[in-house]
Scaffold this motif. Structure first.
Motif, PDB file in Angstrom:
ATOM      1  N   GLY A   1       0.658  -1.329   0.100  1.00 51.89           N
ATOM      2  CA  GLY A   1      -0.193  -0.179   0.218  1.00 51.89           C
ATOM      3  C   GLY A   1       0.472   1.729   0.113  1.00 51.89           C
ATOM      4  O   GLY A   1      -0.118   2.028   0.112  1.00 51.89           O
ATOM      5  N   LYS A   2       2.155   1.394  -0.304  1.00 52.44           N
ATOM      6  CA  LYS A   2       2.789   2.499  -0.054  1.00 52.44           C
ATOM      7  C   LYS A   2       2.730   3.339  -1.601  1.00 52.44           C
ATOM      8  O   LYS A   2       3.177   4.420  -1.381  1.00 52.44           O
TER       9      LYS A   2
ATOM     10  N   ARG B   1       0.670   4.929  -3.908  1.00 51.92           N
ATOM     11  CA  ARG B   1      -0.158   5.823  -3.828  1.00 51.92           C
ATOM     12  C   ARG B   1      -0.780   6.399  -5.344  1.00 51.92           C
ATOM     13  O   ARG B   1      -0.595   7.308  -5.911  1.00 51.92           O
TER      14      ARG B   1
ATOM     15  N   ASP C   1      -2.551   3.072 -12.245  1.00 53.98           N
ATOM     16  CA  ASP C   1      -3.542   3.433 -10.953  1.00 53.98           C
ATOM     17  C   ASP C   1      -4.734   2.826 -10.443  1.00 53.98           C
ATOM     18  O   ASP C   1      -5.344   2.958  -9.317  1.00 53.98           O
TER      19      ASP C   1
ATOM     20  N   LEU D   1      -3.832   0.657  -8.327  1.00 53.62           N
ATOM     21  CA  LEU D   1      -3.278   1.075  -6.566  1.00 53.62           C
ATOM     22  C   LEU D   1      -4.432   1.263  -5.979  1.00 53.62           C
ATOM     23  O   LEU D   1      -4.203   1.179  -5.036  1.00 53.62           O
ATOM     24  N   GLU D   2      -5.745   2.014  -7.016  1.00 52.30           N
ATOM     25  CA  GLU D   2      -6.854   2.424  -6.087  1.00 52.30           C
ATOM     26  C   GLU D   2      -7.036   1.104  -5.018  1.00 52.30           C
ATOM     27  O   GLU D   2      -8.023   1.710  -4.772  1.00 52.30           O
TER      28      GLU D   2
ATOM     29  N   GLN E   1      -5.677   0.138  -2.346  1.00 50.99           N
ATOM     30  CA  GLN E   1      -5.856   0.909  -0.945  1.00 50.99           C
ATOM     31  C   GLN E   1      -7.230   0.412  -0.222  1.00 50.99           C
ATOM     32  O   GLN E   1      -7.085   0.585   1.020  1.00 50.99           O
TER      33      GLN E   1
ATOM     34  N   GLN F   1      -7.280  -1.451   2.887  1.00 51.90           N
ATOM     35  CA  GLN F   1      -6.576  -1.364   4.245  1.00 51.90           C
ATOM     36  C   GLN F   1      -7.217  -2.024   5.040  1.00 51.90           C
ATOM     37  O   GLN F   1      -6.974  -2.480   6.178  1.00 51.90           O
TER      38      GLN F   1
ATOM     39  N   MET G   1      -0.269  -4.643   5.736  1.00 61.35           N
ATOM     40  CA  MET G   1      -0.724  -5.169   4.517  1.00 61.35           C
ATOM     41  C   MET G   1      -0.066  -6.156   3.936  1.00 61.35           C
ATOM     42  O   MET G   1      -0.244  -7.200   2.728  1.00 61.35           O
TER      43      MET G   1
END
Length: 336
Positions: A215-216, A218, A245, A248-249, A252, A255, A265
């Motif tokens: 999750g690092k 973004r 994106d 990566l979305e 996230q 989490q 994570m």
């Protein structure tokens, strides 16, 4: 730390394996590499994976130095043969008898040991008869230089052929080392069912998808300084497929799933691959000792069925599942 049997053999390896691809001998200085290895030992990790091609043999040397003084019988050392090494001459690559036997001697010397616990064909070699390769492995087993034999990124058909030849030659093919993560599930359709039938376990690499599943990274943001996505020595190329994106979305959104389970994570990602009963171990890499300790916390974790379903729902169509993608990892044509 829990341990699992590798294939149908009697060999047990730790659920978490420490690997040094893209780190030792290249990204990480030797002192830091040694600290990571010792952190792995402190966490109860007994299994260490490397390959002669990593940093053109330097990774094996660094690992051997880091493990000096440890009780050899308490360790499982895994390495691989196939990729080009040395000056990369015509016989410095592939799975010919000449290269396999010579490469094994080099790995033994660099690792500072008289035997390799698991020697793996790093890719399938279309330029060498499979019978020649498997006979070379059989001879190494009889000589006591190799205890067990595995492969990496082989298709279901290749596994079946290799397994049959191994049986004829009097040894077992007990493992396959594929890429596997929440995002990359291409082995589930064909490789895993075939492996279950044959008594072959998976030793999986990149369970955290090169760090993306921590999750690092973004969406829309610059990659953290010093992260793999900024590494110009190869790391950035390997992680590029996930630096979108849409991926990566979705990551996230994992989490809350990790939080509800009391996991980081990274721990969620590693624990996820270990839910697959055909997986014997998940290989983790690290540039700092604290990363090793965090990842090792995934050992023994059982993710409830409802959380597994939530993960599937969150990731949706960004997951790669096409079994044909395995074939892409072994080039049918290569320069020799």
């Amino acid at each position: 730390m829990e341990h699992r049997h590798l294939g149908r053999s009697g060999l047990k390896i730790s659920e978490i394996t420490y690997g040094n691809w893209l780190t030792h001998g290249s990204q990480v200085e030797n002192d830091a590499a040694k600290a990571c290895v010792h952190a792995a030992l402190d966490a109860g990790i007994s299994t260490f994976d490397t390959a002669d091609v990593y940093a053109n043999t330097a990774a094996e040397t660094v690992l051997g130095e880091a493990l000096k003084g440890q009780r050899r019988e308490s360790l499982e050392i895994l390495t691989k043969v196939f990729g080009p090494i040395g000056p990369k001459g015509p016989n410095d690559t592939g799975l010919s008898r000449k290269h396999v036997l010579e490469a094994c001697e080099g790995s033994l010397r660099r690792l500072g040991t008289d035997h390799i616990d698991l020697y793996q064909a790093h890719r399938y070699d279309y330029a060498t008869p499979l019978e020649e390769t498997m006979q070379a492995f059989a001879d190494l087993v009889r000589q006591g230089k190799v205890l067990y034999v595995g492969v990496s990124e082989w298709t279901a058909e290749q596994l079946r052929d290799g397994h049959a030849l191994a049986q004829q030659l009097g040894f077992q093919l007990i493992s396959n080392q594929p890429q596997y993560s929440m995002l990359w599930r291409v082995i589930e359709g064909e490789v895993v069912p075939t492996s279950r039938e044959l008594g072959v376990s998976q030793v999986v690499w990149s369970p955290i998808a090169q760090g993306v599943l921590t999750g690092k990274y973004r969406p829309g943001a610059q990659a953290p300084e010093g992260s793999r996505a900024t590494d110009t020595k190869g790391g950035a190329d390997m992680i590029a497929r996930w630096m979108r994106d849409d991926v990566l979305e979705r990551v996230q959104l994992l989490q809350p799933v990790a939080g509800d389970l009391g996991l980081s994570m990274a721990q969620l990602a590693v624990a996820w691959v270990l839910q697959n009963e055909n997986v014997a171990t998940a290989i983790i890499g690290a540039s700092r000792p604290e990363q090793v300790a965090d990842n090792a916390g995934a050992a023994g974790v059982r993710i409830p069925a409802d959380a597994m379903a939530r993960i599937d729902e969150v990731l949706g169509d960004v997951v790669e599942r096409d079994p044909a993608r395995t074939l892409e990892s072994s080039p049918k044509q290569r320069e020799v």
